[in-house]
Write a protein that holds these residues in place. Sequence first.
Motif, PDB file in Angstrom:
ATOM      1  N   VAL A 221      22.488 -33.319   3.306  1.00 33.36           N
ATOM      2  CA  VAL A 221      22.007 -34.414   2.461  1.00 33.36           C
ATOM      3  C   VAL A 221      20.605 -34.842   2.891  1.00 33.36           C
ATOM      4  O   VAL A 221      19.878 -35.472   2.102  1.00 33.36           O
ATOM      5  N   PHE A 222      20.207 -34.518   4.107  1.00 29.28           N
ATOM      6  CA  PHE A 222      18.853 -34.814   4.577  1.00 29.28           C
ATOM      7  C   PHE A 222      17.810 -34.366   3.555  1.00 29.28           C
ATOM      8  O   PHE A 222      16.866 -35.097   3.243  1.00 29.28           O
ATOM      9  N   TRP A 223      17.980 -33.161   3.036  1.00 30.50           N
ATOM     10  CA  TRP A 223      16.979 -32.595   2.123  1.00 30.50           C
ATOM     11  C   TRP A 223      16.985 -33.305   0.776  1.00 30.50           C
ATOM     12  O   TRP A 223      15.921 -33.549   0.186  1.00 30.50           O
ATOM     13  N   MET A 224      18.163 -33.661   0.273  1.00 26.63           N
ATOM     14  CA  MET A 224      18.241 -34.384  -0.995  1.00 26.63           C
ATOM     15  C   MET A 224      17.658 -35.788  -0.852  1.00 26.63           C
ATOM     16  O   MET A 224      17.004 -36.297  -1.773  1.00 26.63           O
ATOM     17  N   HIS A 225      17.916 -36.406   0.278  1.00 22.43           N
ATOM     18  CA  HIS A 225      17.351 -37.727   0.562  1.00 22.43           C
ATOM     19  C   HIS A 225      15.830 -37.657   0.620  1.00 22.43           C
ATOM     20  O   HIS A 225      15.125 -38.455  -0.015  1.00 22.43           O
ATOM     21  N   HIS A 226      15.295 -36.682   1.350  1.00 20.80           N
ATOM     22  CA  HIS A 226      13.852 -36.596   1.492  1.00 20.80           C
ATOM     23  C   HIS A 226      13.166 -36.085   0.227  1.00 20.80           C
ATOM     24  O   HIS A 226      11.979 -36.378   0.015  1.00 20.80           O
ATOM     25  N   ALA A 227      13.865 -35.359  -0.609  1.00 27.07           N
ATOM     26  CA  ALA A 227      13.301 -35.005  -1.906  1.00 27.07           C
ATOM     27  C   ALA A 227      13.110 -36.271  -2.745  1.00 27.07           C
ATOM     28  O   ALA A 227      12.107 -36.415  -3.453  1.00 27.07           O
ATOM     29  N   PHE A 228      14.048 -37.206  -2.645  1.00 25.15           N
ATOM     30  CA  PHE A 228      13.903 -38.466  -3.385  1.00 25.15           C
ATOM     31  C   PHE A 228      12.785 -39.317  -2.779  1.00 25.15           C
ATOM     32  O   PHE A 228      12.016 -39.957  -3.509  1.00 25.15           O
ATOM     33  N   VAL A 229      12.669 -39.318  -1.452  1.00 17.77           N
ATOM     34  CA  VAL A 229      11.566 -40.018  -0.798  1.00 17.77           C
ATOM     35  C   VAL A 229      10.232 -39.404  -1.231  1.00 17.77           C
ATOM     36  O   VAL A 229       9.270 -40.120  -1.540  1.00 17.77           O
ATOM     37  N   ASP A 230      10.181 -38.078  -1.278  1.00 18.39           N
ATOM     38  CA  ASP A 230       8.966 -37.395  -1.720  1.00 18.39           C
ATOM     39  C   ASP A 230       8.631 -37.753  -3.173  1.00 18.39           C
ATOM     40  O   ASP A 230       7.464 -37.928  -3.532  1.00 18.39           O
ATOM     41  N   LEU A 231       9.654 -37.874  -3.995  1.00 16.25           N
ATOM     42  CA  LEU A 231       9.453 -38.278  -5.385  1.00 16.25           C
ATOM     43  C   LEU A 231       8.791 -39.655  -5.469  1.00 16.25           C
ATOM     44  O   LEU A 231       7.972 -39.909  -6.362  1.00 16.25           O
ATOM     45  N   GLN A 232       9.122 -40.537  -4.535  1.00 16.58           N
ATOM     46  CA  GLN A 232       8.505 -41.875  -4.553  1.00 16.58           C
ATOM     47  C   GLN A 232       7.012 -41.802  -4.242  1.00 16.58           C
ATOM     48  O   GLN A 232       6.214 -42.546  -4.826  1.00 16.58           O
ATOM     49  N   TRP A 233       6.627 -40.916  -3.334  1.00 15.70           N
ATOM     50  CA  TRP A 233       5.190 -40.726  -3.074  1.00 15.70           C
ATOM     51  C   TRP A 233       4.513 -40.183  -4.329  1.00 15.70           C
ATOM     52  O   TRP A 233       3.423 -40.627  -4.715  1.00 15.70           O
ATOM     53  N   TYR A 234       5.166 -39.238  -4.976  1.00 13.64           N
ATOM     54  CA  TYR A 234       4.694 -38.639  -6.226  1.00 13.64           C
ATOM     55  C   TYR A 234       4.475 -39.738  -7.284  1.00 13.64           C
ATOM     56  O   TYR A 234       3.449 -39.778  -7.974  1.00 13.64           O
ATOM     57  N   ARG A 235       5.443 -40.664  -7.381  1.00 11.44           N
ATOM     58  CA  ARG A 235       5.347 -41.753  -8.354  1.00 11.44           C
ATOM     59  C   ARG A 235       4.278 -42.767  -7.940  1.00 11.44           C
ATOM     60  O   ARG A 235       3.538 -43.281  -8.794  1.00 11.44           O
ATOM     61  N   TRP A 236       4.214 -43.059  -6.648  1.00 14.34           N
ATOM     62  CA  TRP A 236       3.226 -44.023  -6.148  1.00 14.34           C
ATOM     63  C   TRP A 236       1.807 -43.546  -6.444  1.00 14.34           C
ATOM     64  O   TRP A 236       0.952 -44.335  -6.854  1.00 14.34           O
ATOM     65  N   GLN A 237       1.551 -42.254  -6.264  1.00 17.45           N
ATOM     66  CA  GLN A 237       0.226 -41.695  -6.532  1.00 17.45           C
ATOM     67  C   GLN A 237      -0.166 -41.878  -7.989  1.00 17.45           C
ATOM     68  O   GLN A 237      -1.330 -42.141  -8.301  1.00 17.45           O
ATOM     69  N   ARG A 238       0.788 -41.747  -8.878  1.00 18.61           N
ATOM     70  CA  ARG A 238       0.509 -41.888 -10.302  1.00 18.61           C
ATOM     71  C   ARG A 238       0.381 -43.351 -10.715  1.00 18.61           C
ATOM     72  O   ARG A 238      -0.362 -43.674 -11.646  1.00 18.61           O
ATOM     73  N   ARG A 239       1.096 -44.226 -10.025  1.00 23.30           N
ATOM     74  CA  ARG A 239       0.999 -45.652 -10.336  1.00 23.30           C
ATOM     75  C   ARG A 239      -0.320 -46.242  -9.856  1.00 23.30           C
ATOM     76  O   ARG A 239      -0.877 -47.140 -10.500  1.00 23.30           O
ATOM     77  N   HIS A 240      -0.818 -45.768  -8.722  1.00 24.98           N
ATOM     78  CA  HIS A 240      -2.037 -46.305  -8.120  1.00 24.98           C
ATOM     79  C   HIS A 240      -3.107 -45.208  -8.127  1.00 24.98           C
ATOM     80  O   HIS A 240      -3.416 -44.610  -7.090  1.00 24.98           O
ATOM     81  N   ALA A 241      -3.639 -44.932  -9.289  1.00 30.83           N
ATOM     82  CA  ALA A 241      -4.609 -43.848  -9.464  1.00 30.83           C
ATOM     83  C   ALA A 241      -5.803 -44.030  -8.540  1.00 30.83           C
ATOM     84  O   ALA A 241      -6.395 -45.113  -8.468  1.00 30.83           O
ATOM     85  N   GLY A 242      -6.126 -42.978  -7.814  1.00 35.19           N
ATOM     86  CA  GLY A 242      -7.256 -43.027  -6.907  1.00 35.19           C
ATOM     87  C   GLY A 242      -6.903 -43.439  -5.499  1.00 35.19           C
ATOM     88  O   GLY A 242      -7.720 -43.285  -4.580  1.00 35.19           O
ATOM     89  N   ALA A 243      -5.706 -43.978  -5.285  1.00 36.33           N
ATOM     90  CA  ALA A 243      -5.279 -44.362  -3.934  1.00 36.33           C
ATOM     91  C   ALA A 243      -5.032 -43.099  -3.112  1.00 36.33           C
ATOM     92  O   ALA A 243      -4.456 -42.131  -3.600  1.00 36.33           O
ATOM     93  N   ARG A 244      -5.470 -43.124  -1.874  1.00 38.84           N
ATOM     94  CA  ARG A 244      -5.407 -41.938  -1.033  1.00 38.84           C
ATOM     95  C   ARG A 244      -4.635 -42.197   0.259  1.00 38.84           C
ATOM     96  O   ARG A 244      -4.403 -43.331   0.656  1.00 38.84           O
ATOM     97  N   TYR A 245      -4.313 -41.099   0.915  1.00 38.46           N
ATOM     98  CA  TYR A 245      -3.736 -41.151   2.255  1.00 38.46           C
ATOM     99  C   TYR A 245      -4.703 -41.862   3.197  1.00 38.46           C
ATOM    100  O   TYR A 245      -5.914 -41.627   3.166  1.00 38.46           O
TER     101      TYR A 245
END
Length: 288
Positions: A221-245
Motif C-alpha cells: 500500500v506504500f506505493w498506492m499511498h505515495h501515488a496519491f501524495v504525488d497526485l497532490q503535488w501534480y494538482r498543486w502545480q496546476r493550482r499555483h501556476a509558476g510556483a516552483r520547488y
Amino acid sequence: MAYIRRDASTLTSAEKRRFVKALLEVKRRGEYDEFVRMHIDFYVTDGEGGLRTAHMTPSFLPWHRRFLLDLERALRRVDSSVTVPYWDWTKDRRAGAAPWTKDLLGGTGRLSDRQVTSGPFAWSTGNWTIKEGVTDEEYLTRDLGRTRDPIELPTKAELAAALDDPVYDVSPWDSTSPKGFRNRLEGWGSGRGAAAWRNHNRVHRWVGGAMVGGASVNDPVFWMHHAFVDLQWYRWQRRHAGARYLPAKPPAAGTSQYRRIVARHEKLPPWDVTPDSLEDVSAIYRYA
C-alpha cells in the motif's frame, strides 16, 4: 506516450490481477527488497547528521516521485500494461473499502500479532516474506485504524489546506517548517497524537504495522499511498501556476541546513537527477 495512473477503486478485476502478479514477480526476483533497503537507508531525520533527501526535507516529493518511477519501471518490465494505482484516502476511508480487498491488498492484521492473513500478500501464501526491516517478523503486519488507540484518516478539508498554500516550502526546510505545501502535505505537526501527524504521515499511522517507520515499503500500500501524495503535488502545480520547488539555491555555509538539504538544481541522491528535472512528468505519466 504518457501512461495513466488510475484510482485503485476503479480498477477492473483483470487490472487488479495484473498489478498483483507483477508485484509478486518483482518480489520473487529480489528487486522489491532492494526498494525496501533503499527507503530504510534514506530515512534520515532532523536529529541525525548529514544530508536528508527522502523525509523532513524539501525533496520529500521529488525523491518519492523518482522512487515510484523506479518501482513502476520494474513492474512494467514484467507487464507493460501495469501502472501504480493510487489510493484516495479522503474517499475510500473504511477498512473494507478499496484497496483492502482480498483481490488486491488484503485486509487488516489479526488482533493477536497484527499479521495479515487475507489477500495475495499474506505470509501464508509463501509469496511475501519480509526480508528487510526493523523487526524480526517475516510476515506483513497492519492495524487499520489502530484498534487500541483509534485515529481517523485525513479529511478532504485537511488535504485542501495543504493544497491552498501557494509556497512550496519555507525555512528551516525540515519537519518544523511552519508553512509551505511540502510540510503541510508530508504532515509533521506539533502536539501529541493525531495532531502531530497530518495528511501523508497520518495515513502511515492509520495503516499501522509495517507502514510505520523506514521499512514501510514492505507493505505494497506504500506505493498506492505515495501515488496519491504525488497526485497532490501534480494538482498543486496546476493550482499555483509558476510556483516552483524551493529552495532555489543551497543554504549558505554556516547556516543550520548547509549541506543538509537539496536545492532545485542540485543532484538528488541516490540518482543522477535534480528536483528541477522531476517537476514536469507529463511526458511520462498522467492521472485519471
